[in-house]
Scaffold this motif. Structure first.
Motif, PDB file in Angstrom:
ATOM      1  N   TYR A 161       1.247  -1.514   0.120  1.00 50.93           N
ATOM      2  CA  TYR A 161      -0.381   0.327   0.057  1.00 50.93           C
ATOM      3  C   TYR A 161       1.074   1.283   0.034  1.00 50.93           C
ATOM      4  O   TYR A 161       1.644   1.088   0.663  1.00 50.93           O
ATOM      5  N   SER A 162       0.693   1.943  -0.777  1.00 43.92           N
ATOM      6  CA  SER A 162       1.290   3.364  -0.740  1.00 43.92           C
ATOM      7  C   SER A 162      -0.052   3.955   0.484  1.00 43.92           C
ATOM      8  O   SER A 162      -1.012   4.492   0.584  1.00 43.92           O
ATOM      9  N   LEU A 163       0.847   5.446   0.783  1.00 45.71           N
ATOM     10  CA  LEU A 163       0.551   6.160   1.580  1.00 45.71           C
ATOM     11  C   LEU A 163      -0.959   7.599   0.869  1.00 45.71           C
ATOM     12  O   LEU A 163      -2.341   7.114   1.534  1.00 45.71           O
ATOM     13  N   ASN A 164      -0.620   7.764  -0.722  1.00 48.78           N
ATOM     14  CA  ASN A 164      -2.079   7.915  -0.841  1.00 48.78           C
ATOM     15  C   ASN A 164      -2.991   6.683  -1.502  1.00 48.78           C
ATOM     16  O   ASN A 164      -4.403   7.791  -1.430  1.00 48.78           O
ATOM     17  N   THR A 165      -2.678   5.345  -1.424  1.00 51.13           N
ATOM     18  CA  THR A 165      -3.913   4.978  -1.801  1.00 51.13           C
ATOM     19  C   THR A 165      -4.537   4.966  -0.293  1.00 51.13           C
ATOM     20  O   THR A 165      -6.054   5.539  -0.783  1.00 51.13           O
ATOM     21  N   LYS A 170      -4.739   7.229   1.647  1.00 48.63           N
ATOM     22  CA  LYS A 170      -5.725   8.600   1.767  1.00 48.63           C
ATOM     23  C   LYS A 170      -6.429   8.760   0.939  1.00 48.63           C
ATOM     24  O   LYS A 170      -7.819   9.409   1.037  1.00 48.63           O
ATOM     25  N   ASP A 171      -6.858   8.123   0.012  1.00 50.64           N
ATOM     26  CA  ASP A 171      -7.822   8.101  -1.155  1.00 50.64           C
ATOM     27  C   ASP A 171      -9.049   6.789  -0.481  1.00 50.64           C
ATOM     28  O   ASP A 171     -10.294   7.471  -0.622  1.00 50.64           O
ATOM     29  N   LYS A 192     -11.133   8.548   1.960  1.00 47.37           N
ATOM     30  CA  LYS A 192     -12.082  10.071   1.721  1.00 47.37           C
ATOM     31  C   LYS A 192     -13.350   9.531   0.944  1.00 47.37           C
ATOM     32  O   LYS A 192     -14.162  10.102   1.492  1.00 47.37           O
TER      33      LYS A 192
END
Lengths: 134, 159
Positions: free
Chosen positions: B70-74, B76-77, B80
């Motif tokens: 997992y990436s942090l952006n994933t 965060k998305d 949301k």
């Protein structure tokens, strides 16, 4: 705090926890993953309830000679380790293990022996079972 | 027999297990949370994929405890889309152990903001209705014989 489920390890007649023994031996590299999966399953609602996760890729129902059993899989370094057990309402009885090496499935016991272990645990959980040990 | 907390703590004394524990706490924990949240919010993998502009097999991978990429952006998305909070912090190991030992459905699949808001609203309604009940009892007591419901301080209920 009340858990949704409790996992039990199979204990042989000498009092040895075979599941723990494997997780500290040949299954060592999968130990942390299995323990964390078990923690999450213990905190998850049973099948059919909202948010339940008693489905692949967390728990797999076995078929054929192993019908009635379930397994949890942990893939570490391309080797798939498996813990095998049976659901008895909110209790999950872990009775053996195995692994898949990409070519075939390997385990030390037969489905018949697995069934004997389950019945031992059901009839005398105090002797043949112990709450899952890390 | 040692408690589960004590057993985990004992295991963490081994540096190799400690490293694995951090990995799996994230990998396994996130996979379970994504699946459980999606189930709780009655979304299909394809619907979630559409909301995130990705393909459905990727959602399926995220829900696999053996994925672990997992990436942090994933994250965060996903927070949301699910409308839930996301906490990424360095913490003492005892906090991780507490989390594992006390896992319950609402921790694995927490309520969304709107669910929390409606829960808070219904709690406030309950407070109002309790207040009304107290007022009703006071009215009833004041209409009764003056001494009939008077508390006798000299008599101990446990005497």
């Amino acid at each position: 705090m009340n858990k949704e489920h409790i996992f039990y390890d199979y204990v042989d007649q000498n009092g040895a926890n075979l599941i723990k023994g494997w997780l500290h031996g040949d299954g060592k590299s999968a130990r942390a993953r299995f323990n964390l999966i078990i923690d999450n399953l213990e905190g998850s609602p049973p099948p059919g309830f909202m948010g339940s996760v008693w489905t692949p890729s967390y728990v797999y129902d076995l078929t054929g000679d192993w019908k009635g059993f379930l397994e949890i899989r942990a893939e570490i370094n391309k080797k798939e380790y498996r813990l095998i057990g049976q659901r008895q309402n909110r209790n999950i009885l872990l009775i053996t293990w195995g692994y898949h090496d990409g070519k075939g499935w390997h385990t030390d016991i037969t489905p018949g022996s697995a069934k004997i272990r389950v019945s031992q645990m059901i009839t005398n959980i105090g002797k043949y079972g112990r709450e899952h040990e890390i | 027999m040692k408690s589960k907390w004590e057993q985990i703590w004992e295991s963490l004394k081994d540096p190799e297990y400690r490293r694995q524990f951090i990995d799996e706490h994230v990998n396994v924990g996130i996979a379970f949370q994504i699946r459980s949240l999606r189930n709780r919010q009655r979304k299909k993998q394809s619907e979630l994929a559409e909301m995130l502009h990705i393909r459905q097999p990727l959602v399926s991978s995220w829900e696999n405890p053996n994925y672990g990429n997992y990436s942090l952006n994933t994250l965060k998305d996903l927070a949301k889309v699910f409308d839930v909070g996301l906490l990424v912090r360095f913490v003492p190991f005892s906090s991780l152990v507490d989390w594992e030992v006390n896992l319950v459905p609402d921790m694995i699949a927490p309520p969304s903001f709107s669910e929390e808001q409606s829960q808070a609203a219904s709690k406030s309604l309950n407070v109002t209705s309790n207040t009304e009940t107290v007022k009703d009892i006071e009215k009833f007591l004041s209409a009764a014989e003056p001494d009939q419901y008077k508390f006798n301080a000299e008599v101990s209920p446990h005497a």
